[in-house]
Design an enzyme around this catalytic site. Structure first.
Site, PDB file in Angstrom:
ATOM      1  N   LYS A  74      11.881  13.923   0.599  1.00 53.98           N
ATOM      2  CA  LYS A  74      11.319  12.665   0.075  1.00 53.98           C
ATOM      3  C   LYS A  74      12.186  11.471   0.495  1.00 53.98           C
ATOM      4  CE  LYS A  74       9.349   9.503  -2.366  1.00 53.98           C
ATOM      5  NZ  LYS A  74       8.095   8.880  -1.956  1.00 53.98           N
ATOM      6  N   SER A 103      11.960  10.597  -7.542  1.00 54.27           N
ATOM      7  CA  SER A 103      12.680  10.642  -6.263  1.00 54.27           C
ATOM      8  C   SER A 103      14.164  10.594  -6.605  1.00 54.27           C
ATOM      9  CB  SER A 103      12.298   9.454  -5.385  1.00 54.27           C
ATOM     10  OG  SER A 103      10.906   9.373  -5.227  1.00 54.27           O
ATOM     11  N   LYS A 156      17.067   2.625  -3.502  1.00 53.02           N
ATOM     12  CA  LYS A 156      17.686   3.867  -4.014  1.00 53.02           C
ATOM     13  C   LYS A 156      17.360   5.059  -3.104  1.00 53.02           C
ATOM     14  CE  LYS A 156      14.936   6.005  -6.316  1.00 53.02           C
ATOM     15  NZ  LYS A 156      13.909   6.725  -7.034  1.00 53.02           N
TER      16      LYS A 156
HETATM   17  P1  NAD Z   1       8.327   2.914 -13.206  1.00 54.70           P
HETATM   18  O1  NAD Z   1       9.539   2.098 -13.385  1.00 54.70           O
HETATM   19  O2  NAD Z   1       6.995   2.258 -13.100  1.00 54.70           O
HETATM   20  O3  NAD Z   1       8.233   4.005 -14.381  1.00 54.70           O
HETATM   21  C1  NAD Z   1       9.345   4.649 -14.934  1.00 54.70           C
HETATM   22  C2  NAD Z   1       9.014   4.987 -16.385  1.00 54.70           C
HETATM   23  O4  NAD Z   1      10.077   5.757 -16.920  1.00 54.70           O
HETATM   24  C3  NAD Z   1       8.860   3.744 -17.272  1.00 54.70           C
HETATM   25  O5  NAD Z   1       7.653   3.820 -17.992  1.00 54.70           O
HETATM   26  C4  NAD Z   1      10.090   3.807 -18.192  1.00 54.70           C
HETATM   27  O6  NAD Z   1       9.855   3.259 -19.468  1.00 54.70           O
HETATM   28  C5  NAD Z   1      10.315   5.300 -18.267  1.00 54.70           C
HETATM   29  N1  NAD Z   1      11.669   5.692 -18.623  1.00 54.70           N
HETATM   30  C6  NAD Z   1      12.839   5.227 -18.123  1.00 54.70           C
HETATM   31  N2  NAD Z   1      13.881   5.896 -18.671  1.00 54.70           N
HETATM   32  C7  NAD Z   1      13.353   6.805 -19.534  1.00 54.70           C
HETATM   33  C8  NAD Z   1      13.903   7.805 -20.379  1.00 54.70           C
HETATM   34  N3  NAD Z   1      15.222   8.014 -20.460  1.00 54.70           N
HETATM   35  N4  NAD Z   1      13.055   8.558 -21.124  1.00 54.70           N
HETATM   36  C9  NAD Z   1      11.723   8.357 -21.057  1.00 54.70           C
HETATM   37  N5  NAD Z   1      11.137   7.436 -20.277  1.00 54.70           N
HETATM   38  C10 NAD Z   1      11.947   6.664 -19.509  1.00 54.70           C
HETATM   39  O7  NAD Z   1       8.600   3.817 -11.901  1.00 54.70           O
HETATM   40  P2  NAD Z   1       7.516   4.496 -10.950  1.00 54.70           P
HETATM   41  O8  NAD Z   1       7.116   3.537  -9.890  1.00 54.70           O
HETATM   42  O9  NAD Z   1       6.497   5.186 -11.777  1.00 54.70           O
HETATM   43  O10 NAD Z   1       8.452   5.584 -10.230  1.00 54.70           O
HETATM   44  C11 NAD Z   1       8.881   6.757 -10.889  1.00 54.70           C
HETATM   45  C12 NAD Z   1       9.560   7.639  -9.842  1.00 54.70           C
HETATM   46  O11 NAD Z   1       8.649   7.951  -8.792  1.00 54.70           O
HETATM   47  C13 NAD Z   1      10.773   6.976  -9.165  1.00 54.70           C
HETATM   48  O12 NAD Z   1      11.754   7.939  -8.936  1.00 54.70           O
HETATM   49  C14 NAD Z   1      10.183   6.458  -7.852  1.00 54.70           C
HETATM   50  O13 NAD Z   1      11.163   6.299  -6.842  1.00 54.70           O
HETATM   51  C15 NAD Z   1       9.164   7.522  -7.530  1.00 54.70           C
HETATM   52  N6  NAD Z   1       8.008   7.120  -6.722  1.00 54.70           N
HETATM   53  C16 NAD Z   1       7.377   5.941  -6.945  1.00 54.70           C
HETATM   54  C17 NAD Z   1       6.263   5.613  -6.171  1.00 54.70           C
HETATM   55  C18 NAD Z   1       5.490   4.323  -6.383  1.00 54.70           C
HETATM   56  O14 NAD Z   1       4.648   3.989  -5.547  1.00 54.70           O
HETATM   57  N7  NAD Z   1       5.712   3.585  -7.467  1.00 54.70           N
HETATM   58  C19 NAD Z   1       5.812   6.481  -5.189  1.00 54.70           C
HETATM   59  C20 NAD Z   1       6.466   7.694  -5.000  1.00 54.70           C
HETATM   60  C21 NAD Z   1       7.566   8.016  -5.778  1.00 54.70           C
END
Ligand code: NAD
Length: 294
Positions: free
Chosen positions: A174, A99, A243
């Site tokens: 989104k 997102s 965010k």
């Molecule tokens: P999260 O924090 O669980 O996962 C993020 C992952 O990215 C982690 O494993 C981290 O180690 C990795 N990471 C961070 N920087 C990195 C880099 N430079 N290179 C490689 N890996 C890296 O987050 P999430 O909940 O999985 O969310 C991910 C995205 O999806 C976000 O943008 C969030 O807003 C969106 N989102 C989340 C949900 C939800 O329910 N959790 C739902 C819809 C959308």
């Protein structure tokens, strides 16, 4: 079959990659958390990359599922020594499923176009449950019809695709969706806080609201299991929701629009993010509102 690199194996990325592997996608995985990456690669019997550069070199399509737009831009272009751009080739497709901010995505798309690389935005809704079941709503934006066609079968392994328009349109939709989701959750929280003080039972309130016109996704799927049960473990962090509201608010500002509810909601969620412990779940907005109601 197209080789796909999946970058970011967190709460969402890991189950999404699982569904891609189940559907037979040829995958290479990368996450900064090396242990998490190699454990998932072993579980799925797919490759893991040593770095971002290697992941991009190994793939035709590069999917990012990272916390925010700045992290996506840094993964693509640095300033770190290891970045995706070093491994990209003309003809590759970058799909940002995070997102992110629409304006950042459009700027990133221009930089990638200079390398001959197409960019698509494909953020998702449905949370970890639908990431696991492969039923995410995927908001697909992009300008390159051939890239959209190539990416479609890969994205379909994770959910249902909705074409939203040009690059950045998925990220805009989104952010606006999450404005509504966050506001529905916060408003329902306030209703419960007032009702409880009056003497109403919170469980009864949710049951009645869910049979009435005030119901929303949060009253139906979050209150009983996550808030009233003191569970607060949805798998979606509060800082990510804050965010998303800033993204929606920034979008409105860029368009010169005065939207008071969005502005106030965005400020409130950012304040909650500052006040609550780092790593708080987004459903802990209830605790924040309860603490600040007195
Ligand atoms: P999260 O924090 O669980 O996962 C993020 C992952 O990215 C982690 O494993 C981290 O180690 C990795 N990471 C961070 N920087 C990195 C880099 N430079 N290179 C490689 N890996 C890296 O987050 P999430 O909940 O999985 O969310 C991910 C995205 O999806 C976000 O943008 C969030 O807003 C969106 N989102 C989340 C949900 C939800 O329910 N959790 C739902 C819809 C959308």
């Amino acid at each position: 079959m197209t080789k796909t690199a999946f970058i970011g194996l967190g709460n969402m990325g890991a189950p999404m990659a699982r569904n891609m592997a189940k559907a037979g996608c040829d995958l290479v995985l990368f996450d900064l958390r090396v242990d998490v990456c190699s454990a998932l690669a072993n579980e799925l019997n797919v490759a893991s990359a040593a770095g971002l550069d290697d992941a991009a070199k190994a793939a035709d399509i590069i999917i990012t599922m990272l916390p925010n737009a700045d992290i996506v831009a840094a993964a693509l272009f640095g300033p770190g020594a290891d970045c995706l751009a070093d491994g990209l080739e003309a003809g590759n497709i970058v799909v940002d499923m995070s997102s992110s901010y629409p304006a950042t995505t459009q700027a990133t798309g221009k930089r990638l176009a200079d390398l001959g690389v197409a960019m698509l935005d494909a953020p998702v809704s449905g949370g970890t449950k639908k990431a696991v079941s492969g039923e995410l709503a995927i908001m697909l934006g992009g300008d390159d019809e051939a890239a959209l066609e190539t990416a479609t079968p890969v994205l379909e392994t994770m959910g249902r695709i909705f074409r939203t328009g040009p690059l950045g349109s998925g990220h805009a939709l989104k952010a606006l969706n999450n404005f509504l989701s966050a506001t529905g959750l916060a408003a329902a929280s306030e209703a419960l806080i007032v009702g409880q003080k009056f003497g109403l039972d919170r469980g009864t309130m949710i049951d009645v609201i869910n049979s009435s016109t005030g119901r929303n996704n949060s009253t139906e799927s979050k209150f009983h299991s996550l808030i009233l049960d003191d569970n607060f473990a949805s798998g979606f962090a509060l800082d990510l929701m804050a965010k998303d509201l800033r993204a929606a608010s920034q979008l409105a500002g860029e368009l010169g629009l005065e939207v008071p509810i969005l502005k106030q909601a965005s400020e409130m969620w950012s304040k909650a993010d500052e006040q609550l412990a780092s790593g708080a779940d987004h459903t802990e907005i209830y605790k924040y509102l309860e603490d600040n109601a007195i």
